[in-house]
Enzyme design. Structure first.
Site, PDB file in Angstrom:
ATOM      1  N   THR A   1       1.055  10.397  45.648  1.00  0.00           N
ATOM      2  CA  THR A   1       1.641   9.790  46.842  1.00  0.00           C
ATOM      3  C   THR A   1       2.195   8.418  46.467  1.00  0.00           C
ATOM      4  O   THR A   1       1.547   7.659  45.744  1.00  0.00           O
ATOM      5  CB  THR A   1       0.607   9.670  47.972  1.00  0.00           C
ATOM      6  OG1 THR A   1       0.162  10.975  48.295  1.00  0.00           O
ATOM      7  CG2 THR A   1       1.200   9.040  49.217  1.00  0.00           C
TER       8      THR A   1
ATOM      9  N   PHE B   1       3.452   4.808  47.795  1.00  0.00           N
ATOM     10  CA  PHE B   1       3.260   3.888  48.914  1.00  0.00           C
ATOM     11  C   PHE B   1       4.223   2.713  48.788  1.00  0.00           C
ATOM     12  O   PHE B   1       4.523   2.271  47.682  1.00  0.00           O
ATOM     13  CB  PHE B   1       1.839   3.305  48.895  1.00  0.00           C
ATOM     14  CG  PHE B   1       0.748   4.321  49.117  1.00  0.00           C
ATOM     15  CD1 PHE B   1       0.317   5.138  48.081  1.00  0.00           C
ATOM     16  CD2 PHE B   1       0.141   4.450  50.365  1.00  0.00           C
ATOM     17  CE1 PHE B   1      -0.682   6.073  48.274  1.00  0.00           C
ATOM     18  CE2 PHE B   1      -0.869   5.384  50.570  1.00  0.00           C
ATOM     19  CZ  PHE B   1      -1.276   6.186  49.525  1.00  0.00           C
TER      20      PHE B   1
END
Ligand code: PEP
Ligand code: MN
Length: 622
Positions: A527, A529
């Site tokens: 992921t 960010f």
């Protein structure tokens, strides 16, 4: 021996124990470890284990079996982090130390320092006192070399590392450098070890040419017994019968050391291999094996280097290597950020009293919490929020200085809500961090897998673990909002039939049991960010620019913007479209560009995009 103290022990009781032990000639060291207050006892005491455990304020007395005590995992279970200015060795960021074997001149050191800094090094190395096999080889510039190192630090902001070869150099080292290195040939120079023990500054302790891990740790113990816990162990190759490389790099030392000691580990593939083309493969392997840091020799003119030219990387080879490390690091739960120094600037710019905070979504132990720690380290306090909007709101109002928001996942795609919020709020992206999402099955302590009847997890996590969960068709799947809240709920319910899908960090925070690790179907689960704030980044050159723009509803409208990128050779790394707020069927485009569009060379770019688009805003440069 270790004394585990009771939490309610009084200072008077503690002093009594310590005084008794120092009367017996023992050294005592008090530490906090995994929430426990411990006293390590070094030396022979006449008091028995039983007698210690009967003492007031002592919960337990435990023997330390290994011959090194302070350096052992038995004494301290938590990893030691060594701080060198803003750089932390032993946390989840890979630390790169780079520079020439020896400082040869002011110009040489400064040129190489600028190159290695550009490519992600955070500490600069260079020998001023060179222990050479031949007395006729270059011996180093000595104090002049140290002064050059101090100037490199001053001009570049990089901390500096150099070798100490004699206790007589201690004062100069304290004056000019940030880290001292004990060379392989001096690993068992006990007077030197005792000296750096007293000096207290961070030490890179190289493994001897033919030393066992046990001997190496005993040398670390010498430094620590002298009162210096800032020891970084450096594997730099050992002598074997194999002549194809200068030494043989013992990468198995990494997992061996991890079990035996809490000290951080740096790998030096340059002295280990002695051959330029072998350095990068071994450096990549070292990171994959779990090294905390790398020490790489880099030279701008290796053919003319006064020492170790054949093993020194050219600056651009070093740049290639750090790009590879950047990709490999998340696989082992670490990061290498080219952003590091910029972050240090952010953190340096803070005053101690400011107590900066970063808002993240979910409970402690969420992947977003991990991302915040990964980006800021411990300097910025992570603050949990219930919704993404709460994060943007907190940053907008100034309640939190930073927000850490997920933008996309490698398996499930973009997190649209955050793209929309970037459109709605006038905040800036000042950095990004990618972390690997590795799910674990987590339950109450003492619960086994066969007891589990239901599993809590957010729908994306449940779907990422589908193959694993399909093996248990009778287990009920309970959707919740986030992995960290799944773990918290299982903890709060005290339900021994329930388990949660979450990070191992959440399991540790909530003191839960990990039933199984890495249960996601596809391990390429990352992921990305964004770090958002109200501040705008200054004029420093950056690697990436994120922009949003809209175009009119006419043929070729989007193409006319793309054409600007093509014209200026700007690499577009992401393009995403979202409906415009309040304007049905009109779209906003989000683009990530691998370029700094505020540099003078690209100065016409912004004007041209503005001409070709309707709305245009720079979301951030980082
Ligand atoms: C060095 O780092 O330049 C050096 C001399 O290393 P080692 O002590 O590992 O040979
Ligand atoms: Mn060298």
């Amino acid at each position: 021996m270790i004394l585990v103290l009771e939490s309610k022990i009084t200072q008077h009781q503690k002093d009594k124990i310590k005084n008794m032990l120092s009367g017996e000639g023992c050294i005592t060291r008090e530490i906090m470890d995994a929430g426990r207050n411990l006293v390590g006892i070094i030396g022979k005491t006449k008091t028995s284990l039983e007698e210690f455990s009967q003492m007031e304020g002592v919960a337990e007395a435990v023997p330390i079996k290994s011959s090194y005590k302070l350096a052992s995992r038995e004494f301290k279970s938590e990893d030691t982090k060594v701080n060198i200015g803003n750089v932390v060795v032993g946390a989840d960021r890979i630390v790169i130390v780079a520079g020439p074997c020896a400082v040869e001149s002011h110009e040489q050191a400064m040129d190489i320092a600028k190159e290695v800094k550009k490519y992600g090094a955070v500490l600069f190395r260079g020998g001023a006192y060179k222990p050479r096999s031949s007395p006729y080889s270059f011996q180093g510039l000595e104090e002049e070399g140290l002064k050059i190192l101090a100037d490199v630090r001053e001009k570049t902001g990089l901390g500096v590392v150099t070798e100490i070869t004699s206790p007589s150099q201690a004062d100069l080292m304290l004056k000019y450098v940030d880290v001292v290195q004990i060379g392989a040939r001096n690993m068992q120079n006990f007077e030197l070890l005792k000296c750096v023990g007293r000096m207290g500054m961070p030490v890179v302790l190289k493994r001897g040419l033919a030393s066992t891990i046990q001997e190496w740790l005993m040398s670390a113990e010498y430094i620590m017994a002298g009162g210096n816990n800032n020891v970084i162990l450096c594997e730099r190759g050992i002598r074997t019968f194999e002549p194809y490389t200068r030494n043989t790099l013992d990468l198995s030392a990494i997992p061996v050391l991890r079990k035996l000691t809490h000290l951080p580990i740096i790998i030096d593939p340059s002295h280990a291999t002695g051959i330029r083309e072998k350095v990068s493969p071994m450096a990549r392997a070292a990171v994959a094996a779990g090294a905390d840091a790398l020490m790489i020799e880099v030279h701008n003119n290796p053919d003319e280097a006064l020492s170790d030219g054949p093993q020194s990387l050219y600056p651009d080879q070093f740049g290639q290597l750090t790009r590879d490390i950047y990709v490999i690091a998340p696989v082992v739960g670490k990061q290498l950020d080219f952003d590091y120094l910029k972050k240090s600037e952010i953190i340096n710019g803070m005053h101690a009293s400011e107590n900066k905070t970063a808002a993240f979504i979910g409970e402690y132990g969420a992947y977003s919490h991990k991302a915040s720690l990964g980006y800021f380290g411990e300097e910025v306090k992570p603050v949990p929020m219930k919704t993404f909007k709460d994060i943007f709101q907190a940053v907008q109002t100034g309640d939190c200085q930073y927000g850490v928001v997920p933008l996309e996942n490698s398996l499930s795609g973009s997190i649209h809500e955050n793209y929309d919020l970037l459109q709605e709020y006038d905040l800036n992206i000042i950095g990004e961090i990618t972390i690997r999402v590795k799910h674990a099955l987590i339950a109450q302590e003492n619960v086994t897998k066969d007891q589990i009847k239901k599993i809590l997890g957010p729908p994306p996590a449940l779907s990422q673990c589908k193959n694993y969960l399909d093996q248990y068709p009778d287990i009920e799947l309970v959707p919740v909002t986030a992995t960290s809240s799944a773990v918290k709920q299982v903890k709060d319910m005290e339900d021994k039939y329930a388990a949660a899908i979450g990070s191992t960090m959440a399991a540790e925070i909530f003191k839960m049991n990990i039933l199984e690790e890495s249960i996601e179907d596809n391990p390429r689960n990352y992921t990305r960010f964004a770090i958002i704030t109200k501040e705008v980044r200054g004029n420093k050159k950056v690697n990436k620019t994120s922009i949003i723009f809209s175009v009119g509803n006419k043929p070729g409208a989007l193409f006319s913007v793309m054409k600007v990128f093509s014209e200026y050779q700007i690499n577009l790394v992401k393009l995403e479209s979202r409906p415009m707020l309040g304007k049905p069927w009109e779209y906003m485009f989000y683009a990530d560009l691998e370029a700094d569009i505020e540099t003078p060379e690209l100065s016409p770019v912004m004007g041209k995009i503005k001409e070709a688009s309707e709305n245009f805003r720079v979301l951030g440069r980082y």
